[in-house]
Scaffold this motif. Structure first.
Motif, PDB file in Angstrom:
ATOM      1  N   LEU A  17      41.355  86.633  34.685  1.00 52.14           N
ATOM      2  CA  LEU A  17      42.262  85.568  34.243  1.00 52.14           C
ATOM      3  C   LEU A  17      43.429  85.399  35.220  1.00 52.14           C
ATOM      4  O   LEU A  17      43.886  84.278  35.462  1.00 52.14           O
ATOM      5  N   THR A  18      43.887  86.515  35.770  1.00 53.14           N
ATOM      6  CA  THR A  18      45.050  86.475  36.656  1.00 53.14           C
ATOM      7  C   THR A  18      44.710  85.886  38.024  1.00 53.14           C
ATOM      8  O   THR A  18      45.511  85.166  38.625  1.00 53.14           O
ATOM      9  N   THR A  19      43.506  86.170  38.533  1.00 59.48           N
ATOM     10  CA  THR A  19      43.112  85.693  39.864  1.00 59.48           C
ATOM     11  C   THR A  19      42.424  84.336  39.821  1.00 59.48           C
ATOM     12  O   THR A  19      42.126  83.765  40.877  1.00 59.48           O
ATOM     13  N   TYR A  20      42.185  83.830  38.640  1.00 60.83           N
ATOM     14  CA  TYR A  20      41.506  82.533  38.485  1.00 60.83           C
ATOM     15  C   TYR A  20      42.290  81.444  39.224  1.00 60.83           C
ATOM     16  O   TYR A  20      43.468  81.222  38.976  1.00 60.83           O
ATOM     17  N   GLY A  21      41.614  80.751  40.163  1.00 59.51           N
ATOM     18  CA  GLY A  21      42.220  79.624  40.867  1.00 59.51           C
ATOM     19  C   GLY A  21      43.094  79.992  42.041  1.00 59.51           C
ATOM     20  O   GLY A  21      43.592  79.093  42.731  1.00 59.51           O
ATOM     21  N   LEU A  22      43.296  81.281  42.287  1.00 55.35           N
ATOM     22  CA  LEU A  22      44.175  81.666  43.400  1.00 55.35           C
ATOM     23  C   LEU A  22      43.537  81.362  44.757  1.00 55.35           C
ATOM     24  O   LEU A  22      44.188  80.860  45.678  1.00 55.35           O
ATOM     25  N   GLU A  73      32.722  76.964  43.597  1.00 56.46           N
ATOM     26  CA  GLU A  73      33.246  78.292  43.268  1.00 56.46           C
ATOM     27  C   GLU A  73      34.263  78.211  42.131  1.00 56.46           C
ATOM     28  O   GLU A  73      34.269  79.030  41.217  1.00 56.46           O
ATOM     29  N   PHE A  74      35.113  77.203  42.197  1.00 54.66           N
ATOM     30  CA  PHE A  74      36.104  77.032  41.136  1.00 54.66           C
ATOM     31  C   PHE A  74      35.422  76.721  39.807  1.00 54.66           C
ATOM     32  O   PHE A  74      35.841  77.197  38.746  1.00 54.66           O
ATOM     33  N   GLU A  75      34.365  75.923  39.871  1.00 53.46           N
ATOM     34  CA  GLU A  75      33.613  75.620  38.640  1.00 53.46           C
ATOM     35  C   GLU A  75      33.036  76.892  38.038  1.00 53.46           C
ATOM     36  O   GLU A  75      33.071  77.098  36.825  1.00 53.46           O
ATOM     37  N   ALA A  76      32.506  77.772  38.888  1.00 53.41           N
ATOM     38  CA  ALA A  76      31.942  79.042  38.400  1.00 53.41           C
ATOM     39  C   ALA A  76      33.031  79.898  37.776  1.00 53.41           C
ATOM     40  O   ALA A  76      32.824  80.523  36.722  1.00 53.41           O
TER      41      ALA A  76
END
Length: 208
Positions: A110-115, A130-133
């Motif tokens: 959750l913390t690294t999502y989208g970084l 990758e973002f979709e996954a």
């Protein structure tokens, strides 16, 4: 022939002599307190019918019986309440520990999502995929959270994650700049809600 009238005020100041009922009431007040109350009340009623004041023993039996009855009730109720509360707290703590065992491992995702792959209108297709996954993984985490008992703050955060992540996933193929730009609007909210869920889990579970 004159008639002598009894003075009611004198009559009510007289006290009844102690009787066997009074003595029994006193004894019962110590042994079976409610019975002592009843017998003391009966003795007082009999004294009233005779037109004299109640004997001190009957009054004492009622007072002592009431005190010991109250103490007896407290002796039963207080331990039940205390042990019931302790048992409830133990169950709640066990549930919290079990929930945290399931939720804490997801904090990192959750913390690294989208970084690493933030979505913009110019995001390359591979990064968009990758973002979709990542979004699908975060959505699954939200479903896991909502599928089990949890603290209210965690539930609210998980609802937000599910809502925003579905906005990203539903109808956004990431095939062109326009779609990517639309996805980016939801993606920012989705990432923010994921951070909020991670913070809620950390606060609930004490994750450092």
């Amino acid at each position: 022939m004159s008639t002598v009238h009894e003075d009611p005020s004198r009559r009510t100041t007289e006290r009844a002599d102690a009787t066997g009922l009074d003595i029994t009431a006193i004894i019962c007040a110590f042994v079976v307190a409610p019975v002592g109350i009843i017998l003391g009340a009966v003795s007082r009623a009999q004294a009233t019918k005779r037109g004299v004041g109640a004997n001190t023993l009957s009054t004492l039996a009622i007072v002592l019986g009431s005190v010991f009855t109250a103490l007896g009730i407290l002796a039963v109720v207080v331990p039940i309440v205390v042990f019931g509360t302790m048992a409830g707290n133990a169950v709640s703590e066990r549930d919290r520990q079990e929930a945290c065992a399931d939720l804490s491992p997801h904090v990192a995702a959750l913390t690294t999502y989208g970084l690493l792959t933030p979505i913009t209108g110019e995001t390359p297709p591979d990064d968009a995929a990758e973002f979709e996954a990542q979004t699908r993984a975060v959505n699954e985490i939200a479903e896991i959270v909502l599928a089990r008992p949890r603290e209210d703050t965690i539930a609210e955060s998980a609802e937000s994650v599910r809502s925003y992540s579905l906005d990203v996933l539903n109808g956004f193929g990431f095939d062109g700049p326009t779609q990517l730009a639309r996805a980016a609007l939801s993606a920012e909210a989705s990432v923010g809600s994921a951070r909020g869920l991670a913070s809620a889990i950390e606060g609930y579970c004490g994750v450092n």
